[in-house]
Scaffold this motif. Structure first.
Motif, mmCIF file in Angstrom:
data_model
loop_
_atom_site.group_PDB
_atom_site.id
_atom_site.type_symbol
_atom_site.label_atom_id
_atom_site.label_comp_id
_atom_site.label_asym_id
_atom_site.label_seq_id
_atom_site.Cartn_x
_atom_site.Cartn_y
_atom_site.Cartn_z
ATOM 1 N N LEU A 174 0.794 -1.231 0.000
ATOM 2 C CA LEU A 174 0.000 0.000 0.000
ATOM 3 C C LEU A 174 0.821 1.272 0.000
ATOM 4 O O LEU A 174 0.255 2.363 0.118
ATOM 5 N N GLU A 175 2.124 1.157 -0.142
ATOM 6 C CA GLU A 175 2.980 2.334 0.003
ATOM 7 C C GLU A 175 2.651 3.420 -1.014
ATOM 8 O O GLU A 175 2.677 4.609 -0.699
ATOM 9 N N PHE A 176 2.328 3.034 -2.250
ATOM 10 C CA PHE A 176 2.094 4.020 -3.298
ATOM 11 C C PHE A 176 0.647 4.003 -3.801
ATOM 12 O O PHE A 176 0.362 4.473 -4.895
ATOM 13 N N GLU A 177 -0.265 3.459 -3.013
ATOM 14 C CA GLU A 177 -1.673 3.390 -3.416
ATOM 15 C C GLU A 177 -2.380 4.720 -3.132
ATOM 16 O O GLU A 177 -2.199 5.313 -2.066
ATOM 17 N N ASN A 178 -3.200 5.162 -4.084
ATOM 18 C CA ASN A 178 -3.967 6.392 -3.920
ATOM 19 C C ASN A 178 -5.474 6.167 -4.001
ATOM 20 O O ASN A 178 -6.241 7.067 -3.680
ATOM 21 N N TYR A 179 -5.893 4.996 -4.461
ATOM 22 C CA TYR A 179 -7.309 4.685 -4.611
ATOM 23 C C TYR A 179 -7.666 3.503 -3.718
ATOM 24 O O TYR A 179 -6.973 2.471 -3.728
ATOM 25 N N PHE A 180 -8.748 3.664 -2.957
ATOM 26 C CA PHE A 180 -9.197 2.630 -2.034
ATOM 27 C C PHE A 180 -10.709 2.444 -2.162
ATOM 28 O O PHE A 180 -11.411 3.297 -2.715
ATOM 29 N N ILE A 181 -11.190 1.323 -1.629
ATOM 30 C CA ILE A 181 -12.616 0.974 -1.693
ATOM 31 C C ILE A 181 -13.087 0.667 -0.279
ATOM 32 O O ILE A 181 -12.393 -0.015 0.490
ATOM 33 N N VAL A 182 -14.267 1.162 0.074
ATOM 34 C CA VAL A 182 -14.831 0.938 1.401
ATOM 35 C C VAL A 182 -16.157 0.198 1.272
ATOM 36 O O VAL A 182 -16.933 0.450 0.342
ATOM 37 N N ASP A 183 -16.399 -0.733 2.177
ATOM 38 C CA ASP A 183 -17.660 -1.484 2.177
ATOM 39 C C ASP A 183 -17.781 -2.199 3.520
ATOM 40 O O ASP A 183 -16.859 -2.190 4.337
ATOM 41 N N GLY A 204 -14.479 -2.493 6.152
ATOM 42 C CA GLY A 204 -13.136 -2.633 5.610
ATOM 43 C C GLY A 204 -12.845 -1.627 4.516
ATOM 44 O O GLY A 204 -13.740 -1.214 3.773
ATOM 45 N N VAL A 205 -11.580 -1.226 4.445
ATOM 46 C CA VAL A 205 -11.066 -0.402 3.361
ATOM 47 C C VAL A 205 -9.941 -1.183 2.706
ATOM 48 O O VAL A 205 -8.986 -1.588 3.386
ATOM 49 N N CYS A 206 -10.048 -1.426 1.410
ATOM 50 C CA CYS A 206 -9.021 -2.178 0.698
ATOM 51 C C CYS A 206 -8.525 -1.381 -0.496
ATOM 52 O O CYS A 206 -9.183 -0.436 -0.955
ATOM 53 N N SER A 207 -7.363 -1.746 -0.993
ATOM 54 C CA SER A 207 -6.816 -1.111 -2.186
ATOM 55 C C SER A 207 -7.495 -1.679 -3.428
ATOM 56 O O SER A 207 -8.208 -2.688 -3.368
ATOM 57 N N VAL A 208 -7.242 -1.056 -4.560
ATOM 58 C CA VAL A 208 -7.826 -1.533 -5.820
ATOM 59 C C VAL A 208 -7.285 -2.912 -6.167
ATOM 60 O O VAL A 208 -7.959 -3.710 -6.816
ATOM 61 N N SER A 209 -6.060 -3.224 -5.713
ATOM 62 C CA SER A 209 -5.487 -4.545 -5.983
ATOM 63 C C SER A 209 -6.036 -5.622 -5.059
ATOM 64 O O SER A 209 -5.855 -6.807 -5.325
ATOM 65 N N GLY A 210 -6.700 -5.234 -3.952
ATOM 66 C CA GLY A 210 -7.368 -6.214 -3.107
ATOM 67 C C GLY A 210 -6.691 -6.509 -1.790
ATOM 68 O O GLY A 210 -6.813 -7.622 -1.272
ATOM 69 N N VAL A 211 -5.978 -5.541 -1.205
ATOM 70 C CA VAL A 211 -5.309 -5.730 0.087
ATOM 71 C C VAL A 211 -5.977 -4.821 1.113
ATOM 72 O O VAL A 211 -6.109 -3.614 0.881
ATOM 73 N N PHE A 212 -6.376 -5.384 2.243
ATOM 74 C CA PHE A 212 -7.059 -4.604 3.270
ATOM 75 C C PHE A 212 -6.102 -3.587 3.896
ATOM 76 O O PHE A 212 -4.991 -3.923 4.295
#
Length: 333
Positions: free
Chosen positions: A137-146, A191-199
């Motif tokens: 997640l070091e360089f992730e800018n987009y996340f998903i919440v559900d 949960g909040v995860c990255s676009v690649s699928g890591v919480f």
């Protein structure tokens, strides 16, 4: 200590003996296991692989708050066994200890002691999960919440159930699941995860808590990013507060009858399915809907162990085997 005649699996054990905080007698027992022919069960093989990976994180495996005589199993070994069981869909301690042959894990503790140690190591498990996730997640800018419902019993039994009711603050409650159009009794996993699928972030609340309240908790954990949510997170005041305080842009689809309605871009709608896939994997392989806990401490420990096990498998897929991170049903050995 001689290391000749060690089988391939034993090389893993031998290479990590110096990294683990174990006594000399225990190290000798491990070496004897390493010299045995490879006839171990898959549980033991996976256990040593998991132990190798989390040992490489360079954590101090000794609990600083512990007093008295030293433990038979280190903290890392207890967590490694817990994560191994969750990965292999073994969510019952009775079943786990019945499948481990005597002597395969030389310093194995009793089942009841293992269960107590695992609950006490809840915060340590979260540290391990966070450290594993940070590699992605070091360089992730987009996340998903559900969120997803976590039932502790069938709704028809909720009036007479006594599970997890030790304290009012952590007691379960009634809630409504809009996607399933049904009532349930228990908790919600946010949960909040990255676009690649890591919480990235997790929380467990009562079932009656609205999804949008979870966004108030992530302001201390995230900033300068975009979060994609469904209509359950539609709130103009929360959206404005997130942007003004921590520069988080909350993207949610508008209702058709709203003013200035515009369809959400297709790429956002497609990306939001990633967290739904993660929830499905937690239900399918990690059996997150199955509950054997009698207290809330036991319940939250099991939930965290399942999610940490998923993050560990993603880490192994990415940095050891160089394969797609969400192929979580692959073998570790």
């Amino acid at each position: 200590m001689e290391n000749s005649n060690i089988n391939p699996l034993g090389e893993i054990i031998w290479s990590k003996l110096n990294c683990l905080d174990i006594g000399q007698d225990t190290a000798k027992q491990y070496l004897e296991v390493a010299k045995q022919p490879i006839s171990m069960s898959n549980i033991v093989k996976n256990y040593f692989k998991v132990l190798e990976v989390i040992s490489s994180l360079n954590y101090n495996s000794v609990s600083k708050s512990r007093v008295g005589r030293s433990s038979k199993m280190s903290d890392l070994e207890v967590i490694a066994l817990s994560l191994t069981a969750e990965f292999m869909s073994i969510d019952s301690e009775n079943s786990l200890f019945k499948q481990i042959s005597s002597g395969m894990i030389p310093n194995l503790i009793e089942r009841s002691q293992f269960n107590k140690r695992r609950r006490k190591l809840f915060l340590f498990s979260e540290e391990i999960r966070t450290k594993l996730a940070n590699r992605f997640l070091e360089f992730e800018n987009y996340f998903i919440v559900d969120s997803m419902p976590l039932e502790i019993c069938k709704f028809s039994r909720h009036s007479r159930i006594k599970i997890c009711k030790d304290e009012f603050e952590t007691a379960p409650s009634k809630g409504f699941c809009a996607s399933q159009n049904s009532w349930f009794y228990g908790y919600k996993l946010h949960g909040v995860c990255s676009v690649s699928g890591v919480f990235h972030s997790l929380d467990i609340t009562k079932a009656e808590v609205h999804d949008v309240h979870f966004l108030n908790n992530i302001k201390n954990q995230m900033s300068d990013c975009v979060i994609l949510g469904d209509r359950g997170y539609l709130s103009q005041s929360v959206q404005l507060d997130l942007f003004q305080t921590v520069k988080i842009k909350l993207e949610t689809p508008k209702r058709i009858n709203q003013k200035d309605y515009k369809p959400q871009p297709y790429i956002f709608r497609k990306s939001r399915k990633r967290i739904e896939t993660l929830f499905s994997q937690l239900c399918d392989q990690f059996l997150i809907r199955r509950n054997y806990a009698k207290s809330f401490n036991g319940f939250k420990t099991r939930i965290l162990a399942k999610i940490t096990a998923m993050t560990l498998i993603q880490y192994i897929n990415k940095f050891i085997f160089d394969r797609p991170i969400n192929n979580i049903k692959n073998q570790l050995i």
